[in-house]
Write a protein that holds these residues in place. Structure first.
Motif, PDB file in Angstrom:
ATOM      1  N   ILE A   7       0.857  -1.186   0.000  1.00 46.75           N
ATOM      2  CA  ILE A   7       0.000   0.000   0.000  1.00 46.75           C
ATOM      3  C   ILE A   7       0.896   1.240   0.000  1.00 46.75           C
ATOM      4  O   ILE A   7       1.895   1.306   0.699  1.00 46.75           O
ATOM      5  N   CYS A   8       0.529   2.183  -0.852  1.00 44.59           N
ATOM      6  CA  CYS A   8       1.269   3.438  -0.953  1.00 44.59           C
ATOM      7  C   CYS A   8       0.790   4.385   0.148  1.00 44.59           C
ATOM      8  O   CYS A   8      -0.408   4.624   0.288  1.00 44.59           O
ATOM      9  N   LYS A   9       1.730   4.897   0.933  1.00 40.67           N
ATOM     10  CA  LYS A   9       1.381   5.833   2.001  1.00 40.67           C
ATOM     11  C   LYS A   9       1.019   7.206   1.448  1.00 40.67           C
ATOM     12  O   LYS A   9       0.349   7.986   2.117  1.00 40.67           O
ATOM     13  N   SER A  10       1.438   7.505   0.226  1.00 40.36           N
ATOM     14  CA  SER A  10       1.154   8.819  -0.373  1.00 40.36           C
ATOM     15  C   SER A  10      -0.219   8.893  -1.016  1.00 40.36           C
ATOM     16  O   SER A  10      -0.990   9.811  -0.745  1.00 40.36           O
ATOM     17  N   CYS A  11      -0.538   7.920  -1.883  1.00 41.09           N
ATOM     18  CA  CYS A  11      -1.807   8.004  -2.625  1.00 41.09           C
ATOM     19  C   CYS A  11      -2.831   6.945  -2.232  1.00 41.09           C
ATOM     20  O   CYS A  11      -3.972   7.002  -2.656  1.00 41.09           O
ATOM     21  N   LYS A  13      -2.885   3.747  -3.080  1.00 44.09           N
ATOM     22  CA  LYS A  13      -3.038   2.646  -4.030  1.00 44.09           C
ATOM     23  C   LYS A  13      -2.544   1.341  -3.400  1.00 44.09           C
ATOM     24  O   LYS A  13      -1.519   1.309  -2.722  1.00 44.09           O
ATOM     25  N   THR A  28       8.619   1.146  -5.606  1.00 46.16           N
ATOM     26  CA  THR A  28       7.915   2.425  -5.618  1.00 46.16           C
ATOM     27  C   THR A  28       6.475   2.188  -6.054  1.00 46.16           C
ATOM     28  O   THR A  28       6.161   1.169  -6.668  1.00 46.16           O
ATOM     29  N   CYS A  29       5.611   3.114  -5.751  1.00 42.22           N
ATOM     30  CA  CYS A  29       4.198   3.009  -6.103  1.00 42.22           C
ATOM     31  C   CYS A  29       4.040   2.996  -7.620  1.00 42.22           C
ATOM     32  O   CYS A  29       4.630   3.822  -8.320  1.00 42.22           O
ATOM     33  N   SER A  30       3.210   2.073  -8.093  1.00 40.51           N
ATOM     34  CA  SER A  30       2.987   1.973  -9.536  1.00 40.51           C
ATOM     35  C   SER A  30       2.101   3.104 -10.069  1.00 40.51           C
ATOM     36  O   SER A  30       2.054   3.332 -11.270  1.00 40.51           O
ATOM     37  N   CYS A  32       1.843   6.578  -8.401  1.00 41.18           N
ATOM     38  CA  CYS A  32       2.389   7.926  -8.229  1.00 41.18           C
ATOM     39  C   CYS A  32       3.917   7.964  -8.164  1.00 41.18           C
ATOM     40  O   CYS A  32       4.507   9.035  -8.169  1.00 41.18           O
ATOM     41  N   SER A  34       5.849   7.159  -5.677  1.00 42.29           N
ATOM     42  CA  SER A  34       6.365   7.434  -4.338  1.00 42.29           C
ATOM     43  C   SER A  34       7.073   6.205  -3.758  1.00 42.29           C
ATOM     44  O   SER A  34       6.593   5.080  -3.891  1.00 42.29           O
ATOM     45  N   ILE A  37       6.009   3.400   0.865  1.00 41.53           N
ATOM     46  CA  ILE A  37       5.093   2.261   0.794  1.00 41.53           C
ATOM     47  C   ILE A  37       5.260   1.394   2.029  1.00 41.53           C
ATOM     48  O   ILE A  37       6.233   1.516   2.763  1.00 41.53           O
TER      49      ILE A  37
END
Length: 69
Positions: A7-11, A13, A28-30, A32, A34, A37
């Motif tokens: 899970i992305c902490k920024s967006c 996803k 990295t997030c697929s 955004c 970032s 994660i």
């Protein structure tokens, strides 16, 4: 290799990733991009229809110590 749920902490996803270890430093997030994660626990599902039958002799010579003979 295990499949990790990420899970992305920024967006926010959520996505799955196959990794050789639990090292998340290269992921990295697929969505955004970032690097912020974290790995979350994913469910495991199993389906069974009745009892499992092991054919006679199937375990002979096996190193399995399951108690079947």
């Amino acid at each position: 290799m295990p499949i990790y749920k990420i899970i992305c902490k920024s967006c926010g996803k959520v996505f799955d990733k196959i990794l050789p270890s639990s090292d998340l430093s290269s992921i990295t997030c697929s969505a955004c991009g970032s690097p912020e994660i974290k790995r979350v626990f994913s469910e495991v599902s199993s389906t069974s229809k009745g009892a499992t039958t092991i054919p006679a002799g199937a375990l002979s010579g096996s190193s399995c110590k399951s108690g079947f003979s």
